[in-house]
Design a protein around this motif. Structure first.
Motif, PDB file in Angstrom:
ATOM      1  N   GLN A 187       7.648  39.862  52.236  1.00  0.00           N
ATOM      2  CA  GLN A 187       7.818  39.605  50.808  1.00  0.00           C
ATOM      3  C   GLN A 187       6.474  39.390  50.127  1.00  0.00           C
ATOM      4  OE1 GLN A 187       9.425  35.769  49.578  1.00  0.00           O
ATOM      5  NE2 GLN A 187      10.745  36.795  48.073  1.00  0.00           N
ATOM      6  N   GLN A 188       5.554  38.709  50.788  1.00  0.00           N
ATOM      7  CA  GLN A 188       4.235  38.488  50.215  1.00  0.00           C
ATOM      8  C   GLN A 188       3.448  39.793  50.072  1.00  0.00           C
ATOM      9  OE1 GLN A 188       3.576  35.425  48.887  1.00  0.00           O
ATOM     10  NE2 GLN A 188       5.698  35.267  49.565  1.00  0.00           N
ATOM     11  N   GLN A 243       4.824  42.668  49.482  1.00  0.00           N
ATOM     12  CA  GLN A 243       5.438  43.329  48.334  1.00  0.00           C
ATOM     13  C   GLN A 243       4.894  42.779  47.024  1.00  0.00           C
ATOM     14  OE1 GLN A 243       9.592  42.476  47.871  1.00  0.00           O
ATOM     15  NE2 GLN A 243       9.957  44.142  46.429  1.00  0.00           N
ATOM     16  N   ILE A 244       4.843  41.467  46.910  1.00  0.00           N
ATOM     17  CA  ILE A 244       4.369  40.836  45.678  1.00  0.00           C
ATOM     18  C   ILE A 244       2.864  41.054  45.487  1.00  0.00           C
ATOM     19  CG2 ILE A 244       4.104  38.627  44.487  1.00  0.00           C
ATOM     20  CD1 ILE A 244       6.665  37.709  45.915  1.00  0.00           C
ATOM     21  N   SER A 278      10.853  47.849  45.092  1.00  0.00           N
ATOM     22  CA  SER A 278      11.673  47.044  46.007  1.00  0.00           C
ATOM     23  C   SER A 278      12.077  47.759  47.288  1.00  0.00           C
ATOM     24  CB  SER A 278      12.951  46.575  45.283  1.00  0.00           C
ATOM     25  OG  SER A 278      12.626  45.867  44.102  1.00  0.00           O
ATOM     26  N   SER A 336       5.928  49.396  47.733  1.00  0.00           N
ATOM     27  CA  SER A 336       4.884  48.969  46.791  1.00  0.00           C
ATOM     28  C   SER A 336       3.566  48.710  47.521  1.00  0.00           C
ATOM     29  CB  SER A 336       5.331  47.712  46.042  1.00  0.00           C
ATOM     30  OG  SER A 336       5.595  46.647  46.948  1.00  0.00           O
ATOM     31  N   LEU A 360       6.302  46.396  38.270  1.00  0.00           N
ATOM     32  CA  LEU A 360       6.867  45.095  37.889  1.00  0.00           C
ATOM     33  C   LEU A 360       8.167  45.268  37.123  1.00  0.00           C
ATOM     34  CD1 LEU A 360       3.704  43.041  36.881  1.00  0.00           C
ATOM     35  CD2 LEU A 360       5.389  42.396  38.593  1.00  0.00           C
ATOM     36  N   TYR A 384      10.732  46.012  39.613  1.00  0.00           N
ATOM     37  CA  TYR A 384      11.076  44.809  40.381  1.00  0.00           C
ATOM     38  C   TYR A 384      12.050  43.924  39.601  1.00  0.00           C
ATOM     39  CZ  TYR A 384      10.270  40.598  43.226  1.00  0.00           C
ATOM     40  OH  TYR A 384      10.420  39.489  44.035  1.00  0.00           O
ATOM     41  N   THR A 427      -2.170  35.869  46.310  1.00  0.00           N
ATOM     42  CA  THR A 427      -0.704  35.897  46.375  1.00  0.00           C
ATOM     43  C   THR A 427      -0.169  34.826  47.311  1.00  0.00           C
ATOM     44  OG1 THR A 427      -0.688  38.282  45.953  1.00  0.00           O
ATOM     45  CG2 THR A 427       1.300  37.329  46.931  1.00  0.00           C
ATOM     46  N   SER A 454       1.969  31.438  46.363  1.00  0.00           N
ATOM     47  CA  SER A 454       3.265  31.165  46.989  1.00  0.00           C
ATOM     48  C   SER A 454       3.307  29.774  47.608  1.00  0.00           C
ATOM     49  CB  SER A 454       3.550  32.222  48.063  1.00  0.00           C
ATOM     50  OG  SER A 454       4.753  31.928  48.745  1.00  0.00           O
TER      51      SER A 454
END
Length: 314
Positions: free
Chosen positions: A38-39, A41-42, A155, A164, A227, A230, A275, A279
């Motif tokens: 997930q990190q 991806q972000i 996603s 991504s 974004l 997302y 990032t 988080s």
């Protein structure tokens, strides 16, 4: 990109390892594959913005129009998809990238031709884009939706890796090759060291600036498209929280804010570091005010480190 790997560019990766290990002591889920994926991806969203910012900063300039290039591209792409017209939906992403390139050219025009400081010109462009968006939407969230392509880019995953992230790394590799293996890359760094000397050596410095700012604009626009994919929509000021982290990622990655030194390898580490830090601070329930203070302190610390290191080398 091998020549761009230096001690400065490796530092953020060491920082990522430290954050993961330290975070896992308090939050064991930090070590889980799902969390780390997930990190990635972000981080790709920030990474794309920082990639474009790195190109401009290597010139010795700075682009403060990132927030509303991102937002404008998101609004444009979702609006085209929202029309329900298949043709307009198909060109939504290319149109957003063209929008980013156009703003990049406008930025370069002010810097290369009118000789206005990039900080002032790009900030003014950012303000004008804000005004145009408000006029277009009446101050309300824009209507529209994301296309399946935009959602997949933001996603989707391939073999467990976020698309991504793969897009970000692919673009970084391509631009990294351009920066280290082509005349354009050499000219760009030379301008960052000494623009006047580069011009007197026969290089068309305005052309380099136009291409560099256009690339930066396209990176910001692609970040906005992703974004929007997302969130499945665009919304007012969606790019505002990214300006400071974008600059922080570039500086933490070892690129000199004065231009001429640095590269995209370090920027990748910087985006991952920012990032992950964001988080972990969020998990610790640190509010936005303190996060901004922390980002500011990090940027100042890295600038001080670069200044002292440059003085030591001199």
């Amino acid at each position: 990109m091998r020549s761009a790997i230096t001690l400065d560019s490796l530092m953020p990766f060491f920082g990522v390892v430290v954050l993961i290990l330290a975070g896992s002591v308090f939050f064991p889920q930090v070590l889980s594959a799902g969390y780390l994926t997930q990190q990635l991806q972000i981080a790709a969203f920030l990474g794309l913005l920082a990639t474009g910012a790195t190109i401009v900063i290597l010139l010795g300039h700075i682009d403060l129009s990132v927030p509303w290039v991102l937002t404008g591209a998101a609004i444009l792409s979702t609006a085209l998809v929202g029309t329900g017209n298949p043709v307009l939906s198909a060109i939504a992403v290319p149109a957003a990238l063209a929008f980013g390139a156009l703003i990049g050219v406008i930025n370069a025009m002010g810097v290369a031709i009118l000789r206005i400081p990039s900080m002032v010109w790009t900030l003014a462009v950012n303000s004008m884009l804000l005004g145009l968006a408000v006029l277009n939407t009446g101050g309300f969230n824009p209507k529209g939706q994301s296309s399946p392509l935009m959602v997949a880019m933001a996603s989707g995953d391939i073999l467990g890796l976020p698309i991504s992230f793969l897009v970000w790394i692919a673009i970084s590799l391509i631009l990294g090759y351009v920066l280290t293996r082509t005349p354009f890359g050499r000219y760009l760094r030379s301008i960052g060291f000494n623009e006047k000397a580069t011009f007197l050596s026969g290089v068309s410095t305005p052309s380099v600036l136009f291409v560099a700012f256009a690339i930066a604009g396209m990176c910001s626009a692609l970040g906005g498209v992703m974004l929007a994919g997302y969130a499945n929509q665009a919304y007012q000021s969606m790019g505002d929280p990214f300006l400071l982290p974008t600059i922080a990622a570039v500086v933490i990655g070892g690129t000199s804010i004065l231009g001429g030194r640095g590269g995209l390898f370090g920027t990748i580490g910087g985006a991952l570091f920012i990032t992950l830090l964001t988080s972990i601070l969020s998990v610790m329930q640190i509010d936005d005010a303190w996060r901004n203070i922390i980002f500011g302190v990090i940027i100042l610390a890295m600038l001080l480190f670069q200044t002292l290191r440059k003085g030591a080398v001199a």
